[in-house]
Enzyme design. Structure first.
Site, mmCIF file in Angstrom:
data_model
loop_
_atom_site.group_PDB
_atom_site.id
_atom_site.type_symbol
_atom_site.label_atom_id
_atom_site.label_comp_id
_atom_site.label_asym_id
_atom_site.label_seq_id
_atom_site.Cartn_x
_atom_site.Cartn_y
_atom_site.Cartn_z
ATOM 1 N N ARG A 148 0.867 -1.177 0.000
ATOM 2 C CA ARG A 148 0.000 0.000 0.000
ATOM 3 C C ARG A 148 0.906 1.230 0.000
ATOM 4 O O ARG A 148 2.040 1.183 0.516
ATOM 5 C CB ARG A 148 -0.882 0.025 1.246
ATOM 6 C CG ARG A 148 -1.824 -1.170 1.382
ATOM 7 C CD ARG A 148 -2.589 -1.092 2.701
ATOM 8 N NE ARG A 148 -3.517 -2.209 2.858
ATOM 9 C CZ ARG A 148 -3.245 -3.341 3.486
ATOM 10 N NH1 ARG A 148 -2.033 -3.511 4.017
ATOM 11 N NH2 ARG A 148 -4.152 -4.299 3.589
ATOM 12 N N LYS A 172 -2.416 -2.766 7.836
ATOM 13 C CA LYS A 172 -3.582 -2.315 8.589
ATOM 14 C C LYS A 172 -3.657 -3.054 9.919
ATOM 15 O O LYS A 172 -3.348 -4.237 10.002
ATOM 16 C CB LYS A 172 -4.855 -2.561 7.780
ATOM 17 C CG LYS A 172 -4.997 -1.611 6.588
ATOM 18 C CD LYS A 172 -6.340 -1.781 5.908
ATOM 19 C CE LYS A 172 -6.508 -0.769 4.784
ATOM 20 N NZ LYS A 172 -7.823 -0.907 4.110
ATOM 21 N N HIS A 243 -2.571 2.514 -5.843
ATOM 22 C CA HIS A 243 -3.259 1.250 -5.576
ATOM 23 C C HIS A 243 -3.378 0.396 -6.840
ATOM 24 O O HIS A 243 -3.515 -0.830 -6.745
ATOM 25 C CB HIS A 243 -4.646 1.519 -4.991
ATOM 26 C CG HIS A 243 -4.956 0.670 -3.797
ATOM 27 N ND1 HIS A 243 -4.234 0.720 -2.614
ATOM 28 C CD2 HIS A 243 -5.890 -0.290 -3.602
ATOM 29 C CE1 HIS A 243 -4.728 -0.150 -1.756
ATOM 30 N NE2 HIS A 243 -5.722 -0.787 -2.323
ATOM 31 N N ARG A 246 -0.733 -2.088 -6.911
ATOM 32 C CA ARG A 246 -1.044 -3.173 -5.974
ATOM 33 C C ARG A 246 -2.012 -4.166 -6.621
ATOM 34 O O ARG A 246 -1.829 -5.384 -6.540
ATOM 35 C CB ARG A 246 -1.654 -2.564 -4.703
ATOM 36 C CG ARG A 246 -2.053 -3.556 -3.621
ATOM 37 C CD ARG A 246 -2.410 -2.769 -2.364
ATOM 38 N NE ARG A 246 -3.170 -3.528 -1.395
ATOM 39 C CZ ARG A 246 -2.649 -4.310 -0.468
ATOM 40 N NH1 ARG A 246 -1.338 -4.479 -0.398
ATOM 41 N NH2 ARG A 246 -3.420 -4.940 0.409
ATOM 42 N N HIS A 269 -4.156 -9.055 3.634
ATOM 43 C CA HIS A 269 -5.601 -9.026 3.842
ATOM 44 C C HIS A 269 -5.972 -9.892 5.044
ATOM 45 O O HIS A 269 -5.567 -11.053 5.123
ATOM 46 C CB HIS A 269 -6.338 -9.567 2.612
ATOM 47 C CG HIS A 269 -6.330 -8.620 1.460
ATOM 48 N ND1 HIS A 269 -6.571 -9.016 0.160
ATOM 49 C CD2 HIS A 269 -6.116 -7.277 1.398
ATOM 50 C CE1 HIS A 269 -6.504 -7.973 -0.649
ATOM 51 N NE2 HIS A 269 -6.226 -6.910 0.087
ATOM 52 N N TYR A 278 -9.646 -10.483 -6.951
ATOM 53 C CA TYR A 278 -8.625 -10.665 -7.980
ATOM 54 C C TYR A 278 -8.882 -11.896 -8.840
ATOM 55 O O TYR A 278 -8.429 -11.958 -9.978
ATOM 56 C CB TYR A 278 -7.234 -10.704 -7.337
ATOM 57 C CG TYR A 278 -6.908 -9.393 -6.672
ATOM 58 C CD1 TYR A 278 -6.681 -8.248 -7.428
ATOM 59 C CD2 TYR A 278 -6.894 -9.273 -5.290
ATOM 60 C CE1 TYR A 278 -6.423 -7.038 -6.824
ATOM 61 C CE2 TYR A 278 -6.635 -8.066 -4.675
ATOM 62 C CZ TYR A 278 -6.404 -6.951 -5.452
ATOM 63 O OH TYR A 278 -6.169 -5.738 -4.855
#
Length: 297
Positions: A148, A172, A243, A246, A269, A278
């Protein structure tokens, strides 16, 4: 003033007790600031008197301001979390958000660059110049790792393990992960560290890997602005953001046979359902290739 202070207390709670990232807290704060503005215009001074209809009117106003569906969905989530907090703190007895459904989120497939477009983009920076060498290293790292942009700008020298072809990052929720760094990315990062970074740093000190002209760490906005210029220079007619690299990283390794669980781990994730978008992208691209090349498609 009471309402303002309650929002401040809530945002402090998100940081200290929930441990949310600064970006997430800023997003919640922005949504609640808009809601506070609406309450002020309606002369509402306490949360106890807020009714379901008033919240729906606020959301309707947001829609009339041409806010995107994803933005409205996020606003509903922000309000839902906030009113839950108010109920837990006994600031309200009835939670009006329990009567409001979240809008259905339309599936949005993100923009992805083709392999040839990525190669076009990588060729844009002039690597005979200090900033060009830095920008080439940034693009190589982003495409090689799927970081990110917030992870990229906070990357520190201690996070690089170039001899092992690895880097570590905090994603995150302050979740640490180790990401492989391909040989091409390692080569360009080493060149940047040897030839360009000392010139950007001057007589200063910095723990960050990627620096601006003044020897300070780059910002997300700085990376975004530079990328926009590079995309134009590459002649790419897509809406490309950091992004996008990514998304392209994830799509390309899936198309080349990577396992979905591996991609989930690489992207950081928490939930594999986030990674599954994806697979849709890969199928969509597969269909496009079939339609283009099969004689009876």
């Amino acid at each position: 003033m009471i309402i303002d202070n309650t929002i401040k207390d809530y945002l402090h709670y998100l940081k200290v007790e929930r441990g949310l990232t600064d970006n997430t807290i800023a997003s919640y704060g922005s949504d609640l600031k808009q809601f506070n503005k609406y309450l002020t215009a309606q002369k509402i001074t306490d949360y106890q008197s807020i009714k379901r209809e008033q919240i729906l009117n606020f959301l309707q106003l947001q829609m009339q301001q041409s806010k995107t569906a994803s933005s409205i969905t996020r606003t509903v989530t922000s309000l839902r979390q906030f009113f839950q907090y108010l109920a837990e703190e006994n600031i309200i007895q009835k939670n009006p958000m329990l009567l409001i459904d979240s809008p259905k989120k339309r599936e949005h497939l993100p923009e992805v660059l083709s392999v040839s477009e990525v190669e076009q983009l990588l060729r844009v920076p002039d690597t005979t110049k200090v900033l060009g060498l830095r920008d080439r290293a940034i693009l190589e790292v982003m495409y090689a790792t799927g970081l990110r942009v917030s992870e990229l700008v906070h990357l520190k020298l201690a996070d690089l393990h170039l001899s092992l072809g690895l880097l570590q990052t905090l994603g995150k929720g302050q979740k640490e992960r180790i990401v492989p760094l391909g040989s091409q990315a390692v080569k360009w990062v080493e060149r940047y560290l040897d030839e360009a970074r000392p010139k950007l740093l001057g007589h200063q000190r910095s723990q960050f890997v990627f620096l601006n002209n003044h020897g300070h760490g780059l910002t997300r906005q700085g990376v975004w602005k530079n990328l926009k210029q590079q995309v134009r220079a590459a002649g790419i007619q897509k809406d490309v953001t950091p992004h996008t690299l990514r998304h392209s990283f994830a799509t390309h390794i899936l198309e080349n046979g990577a396992d979905l669980r591996v991609v989930q781990e690489l992207l950081g994730h928490a939930d594999i359902s986030t990674t599954q978008i994806y697979t849709h992208l890969s199928k969509k691209r597969l269909q496009g290739v079939y339609n283009r090349y099969h004689p009876r498609a």
